[in-house]
Design an enzyme around this catalytic site. Structure first.
Site, short mmCIF file in Angstrom:
data_model
loop_
_atom_site.label_atom_id
_atom_site.label_comp_id
_atom_site.label_asym_id
_atom_site.label_seq_id
_atom_site.Cartn_x
_atom_site.Cartn_y
_atom_site.Cartn_z
N HIS A 105 0.96 -1.40 -0.02
CA HIS A 105 0.01 -0.06 -0.17
C HIS A 105 0.90 1.37 -0.01
O HIS A 105 2.11 1.23 0.52
CB HIS A 105 -1.08 0.13 1.19
CG HIS A 105 -1.79 1.23 1.26
ND1 HIS A 105 -2.93 0.85 0.46
CD2 HIS A 105 -1.92 2.34 1.91
CE1 HIS A 105 -3.58 2.21 0.57
NE2 HIS A 105 -2.96 3.00 1.50
N GLU A 175 9.00 1.32 -3.16
CA GLU A 175 8.52 0.19 -3.44
C GLU A 175 9.39 -0.99 -4.14
O GLU A 175 9.38 -2.01 -3.96
CB GLU A 175 6.95 0.22 -4.30
CG GLU A 175 6.01 0.92 -3.22
CD GLU A 175 4.68 1.14 -3.97
OE1 GLU A 175 3.81 1.21 -3.24
OE2 GLU A 175 4.68 1.11 -5.41
C1 GRF Z 1 1.70 0.75 -6.24
O1 GRF Z 1 1.94 2.15 -5.75
C2 GRF Z 1 1.06 -0.01 -5.19
O2 GRF Z 1 1.54 0.44 -3.89
C3 GRF Z 1 -0.34 0.05 -5.37
O3 GRF Z 1 -0.59 0.21 -6.50
C4 GRF Z 1 0.40 0.70 -7.37
C5 GRF Z 1 0.81 -0.24 -8.47
O4 GRF Z 1 1.89 0.26 -9.25
N1 GRF Z 1 -1.03 -1.08 -4.47
P1 GRF Z 1 2.61 -0.31 -10.40
O5 GRF Z 1 1.38 -0.96 -11.25
O6 GRF Z 1 3.27 -1.62 -9.79
O7 GRF Z 1 3.49 0.64 -11.18
#
Ligand code: GRF
Length: 192
Positions: A105, A175
């Site tokens: 998240h 992330e």
């Molecule tokens: C990410 O920011 C994640 O935290 C959220 O959705 C986004 C997905 O981004 N749950 P991506 O498709 O991996 O670029």
């Protein structure tokens, strides 16, 4: 001790996290990304699957309840990773993968989570509230949105000049750096 652990990544969008995860585990001796599932036929994540020659399946929202668990079972999936999957996970899947399904998240839960809190809306809400920090949360998936036990959090500073898009970039960097490593550690502790 299990020989190989098979991961499925579920995503609805661009798939930049899915891409990092595929890349990270590409040459891993024990952990393999075996399947990418999307509920959107036009999702960028399906191109990631092609690039890494990972099997892909599109399950429309109307079929998730019936098809998701059988699809995961027939691909012999041990561990499920949600990476921007914008749909609630059917109860039979949550039950089967209790403690073996994680989500990321883009904020510091329990704040700024729950239904409707995704993507840019999260970053806008964080900035509107005048927060000086945001971050990422990796947590187990339960039947309630963003409520499962927290496994990992990492924060970043918000500068007064940060826009929601700039904050989104910072969060994506966090992330990409942490999600694959946290997944690897969890799987190692669970199976290997
Ligand atoms: C990410 O920011 C994640 O935290 C959220 O959705 C986004 C997905 O981004 N749950 P991506 O498709 O991996 O670029």
């Amino acid at each position: 001790m299990k020989q190989g652990v098979n991961i499925a990544v579920l995503a609805s969008g661009k798939g930049s996290n899915a891409e990092q995860i595929c890349h990270y585990f590409m040459l891993h001796p024990n952990i393999h990304v075996r399947l990418i599932v999307s509920n959107k036929p036009e999702a960028g994540v399906l191109k990631v699957a092609d690039h890494y020659t990972v099997e892909k399946v599109v399950i429309p929202n109307s079929r998730l309840e019936a098809d998701l668990l059988p699809v995961l079972m027939s691909a012999d999936i041990d561990f499920v990773v949600l990476a921007g999957f914008l749909r609630v996970i059917p109860a039979d899947v949550v039950k089967t993968y209790t403690g073996k399904m994680v989500n990321i998240h883009p904020a510091l839960l329990p704040a700024y989570g729950g239904k409707g809190m995704y993507g840019r809306l999260v970053h806008q809400a964080v900035i509107d509230a005048g927060e000086t920090k945001s971050g990422i949360t990796i947590h187990f998936v339960t039947e309630e949105y963003d409520k499962g036990d927290i496994i990992f959090q990492q924060s970043c500073e918000i500068e007064p000049s940060d826009t929601p898009d700039r904050l989104a970039e910072k969060i994506h960097q966090l992330e990409h750096r942490h999600y694959p490593v946290v997944i690897e550690n969890l799987i190692r502790n669970t199976y290997l």
